[in-house]
Each structure stands twice: as C-alpha cells, then as structure tokens.
Scaffold this motif. Structure first.
Motif, PDB file in Angstrom:
ATOM      1  N   TYR A   2     -10.976 -22.597  24.849  1.00  0.00           N
ATOM      2  CA  TYR A   2     -12.103 -21.666  24.819  1.00  0.00           C
ATOM      3  C   TYR A   2     -12.729 -21.614  26.200  1.00  0.00           C
ATOM      4  O   TYR A   2     -13.102 -22.641  26.750  1.00  0.00           O
ATOM      5  CB  TYR A   2     -13.144 -22.113  23.791  1.00  0.00           C
ATOM      6  CG  TYR A   2     -14.389 -21.254  23.778  1.00  0.00           C
ATOM      7  CD1 TYR A   2     -14.353 -19.936  23.358  1.00  0.00           C
ATOM      8  CD2 TYR A   2     -15.604 -21.773  24.201  1.00  0.00           C
ATOM      9  CE1 TYR A   2     -15.497 -19.149  23.349  1.00  0.00           C
ATOM     10  CE2 TYR A   2     -16.753 -20.994  24.191  1.00  0.00           C
ATOM     11  CZ  TYR A   2     -16.693 -19.688  23.767  1.00  0.00           C
ATOM     12  OH  TYR A   2     -17.826 -18.916  23.760  1.00  0.00           O
ATOM     13  N   VAL A  38     -15.454 -21.983  17.895  1.00  0.00           N
ATOM     14  CA  VAL A  38     -14.071 -22.296  18.257  1.00  0.00           C
ATOM     15  C   VAL A  38     -13.928 -23.817  18.235  1.00  0.00           C
ATOM     16  O   VAL A  38     -14.685 -24.524  18.913  1.00  0.00           O
ATOM     17  CB  VAL A  38     -13.742 -21.747  19.662  1.00  0.00           C
ATOM     18  CG1 VAL A  38     -12.329 -22.115  20.063  1.00  0.00           C
ATOM     19  CG2 VAL A  38     -13.964 -20.238  19.723  1.00  0.00           C
ATOM     20  N   TYR A  95     -18.068 -17.388  14.840  1.00  0.00           N
ATOM     21  CA  TYR A  95     -17.604 -18.720  14.471  1.00  0.00           C
ATOM     22  C   TYR A  95     -17.613 -19.622  15.680  1.00  0.00           C
ATOM     23  O   TYR A  95     -17.752 -19.166  16.817  1.00  0.00           O
ATOM     24  CB  TYR A  95     -16.232 -18.663  13.813  1.00  0.00           C
ATOM     25  CG  TYR A  95     -15.020 -18.866  14.689  1.00  0.00           C
ATOM     26  CD1 TYR A  95     -14.146 -19.919  14.433  1.00  0.00           C
ATOM     27  CD2 TYR A  95     -14.720 -18.018  15.749  1.00  0.00           C
ATOM     28  CE1 TYR A  95     -13.010 -20.116  15.208  1.00  0.00           C
ATOM     29  CE2 TYR A  95     -13.594 -18.202  16.522  1.00  0.00           C
ATOM     30  CZ  TYR A  95     -12.741 -19.257  16.248  1.00  0.00           C
ATOM     31  OH  TYR A  95     -11.618 -19.449  17.013  1.00  0.00           O
ATOM     32  N   ASN A 128     -17.128 -15.271  19.328  1.00  0.00           N
ATOM     33  CA  ASN A 128     -16.629 -16.636  19.431  1.00  0.00           C
ATOM     34  C   ASN A 128     -17.579 -17.500  20.253  1.00  0.00           C
ATOM     35  O   ASN A 128     -17.982 -17.104  21.344  1.00  0.00           O
ATOM     36  CB  ASN A 128     -15.251 -16.634  20.085  1.00  0.00           C
ATOM     37  CG  ASN A 128     -14.252 -15.798  19.316  1.00  0.00           C
ATOM     38  OD1 ASN A 128     -14.374 -15.636  18.112  1.00  0.00           O
ATOM     39  ND2 ASN A 128     -13.263 -15.268  20.007  1.00  0.00           N
TER      40      ASN A 128
END
Length: 141
Positions: free
Chosen positions: A74, A68, A66, A10
C-alpha cells in the motif's frame, strides 16, 4: 436487476475515521464490517480494522472504504481507490465480470467468499482496479 458503482477508498488503518467523517459531512448511515466480523483476520493487530465499510444517504451519496491489510502493498495515492460494482443478482455480476476480465489481470477470481455469494477483483488494461460482488444483508452473527 440493477447495478451500482461506488468509489471504494483504500486506507491503512484510517477507514473508520474517514467513513465517520464522510458521514458527518453527507449524513446518512454508516455500516462497517471488521476483519474479525468477516472471519478474515490475517494479523490479530488488524482484527478491528475495516474489511468493508460504507456510508449511504437518502440523497444519493455513497462511498465505500477499507483498511488495506499489512500483508498487501500500500502506497497512499498510488492505488487510492477501487471501483465497486454491486448487484443482488449473481448472473448480472458474472456477466459484467466476464466482459471486464477479458484482457485484464484477475487479482482475486470471482468466487464465493465468506462475506458474499460472489466476490472478485480485477485490474483492467488501464490500471483501474474493479471489485465485483453480490450484495447481501450483513449480519455479524
């Protein structure tokens, strides 16, 4: 039938750069789907960020990543990855989902998504976030 488990990293805006770096290290092929490609834009400024990306090599290296989106909390290092469980068989994915979801927190129910016949996310009782999906060939059209 077979499943694959893959680290799913992430990032916040750096997924493409990270995947390109991993490809330069391990070789293989890079595939990316932006939020625009996946018809899943929630903030126009993020349309070209990575909704799903993957590097795979013939030697067996595989990593997904990916970006976020801004509307999702996050904190780097706090939830640095998901475990991705993929199969081309919906019944197989559903079976594993049902077992893992028991006693866990469903983040996204297992259901049809714009990019997959089935997609879901669950956080298990140990705090590990798992992403399940039925793998299909991607076409931006």
């Amino acid at each position: 039938m077979s499943i694959n488990t893959t680290p799913h990293l992430n990032f916040r805006g750096d997924a493409r750069a990270a995947l390109e770096f991993y490809q330069s290290v391990f070789g293989g092929s890079l595939a990316v789907v932006t939020y625009a490609d996946g018809h899943n834009v929630t903030d126009p400024a993020e349309a070209d960020q990575i909704m799903w990306g993957q590097v795979t090599s013939d030697e067996g290296f595989r990593v997904m990543a990916y970006d976020v989106p801004a509307h999702t909390a996050y904190e780097p290092g706090v939830i640095p990855l998901f475990v991705s469980v993929r199969s081309t068989d919906a019944e197989e994915i559903s079976r594993y989902w049902k077992r893992l979801a028991d006693g866990s927190t469903v983040v996204v129910p297992l259901a049809e998504a714009a990019w997959a016949p089935l997609y879901g996310m669950v956080r298990d009782r140990f705090g590990v976030t798992w992403v399940f999906d039925v793998e299909v060939a991607w076409s931006a059209s």
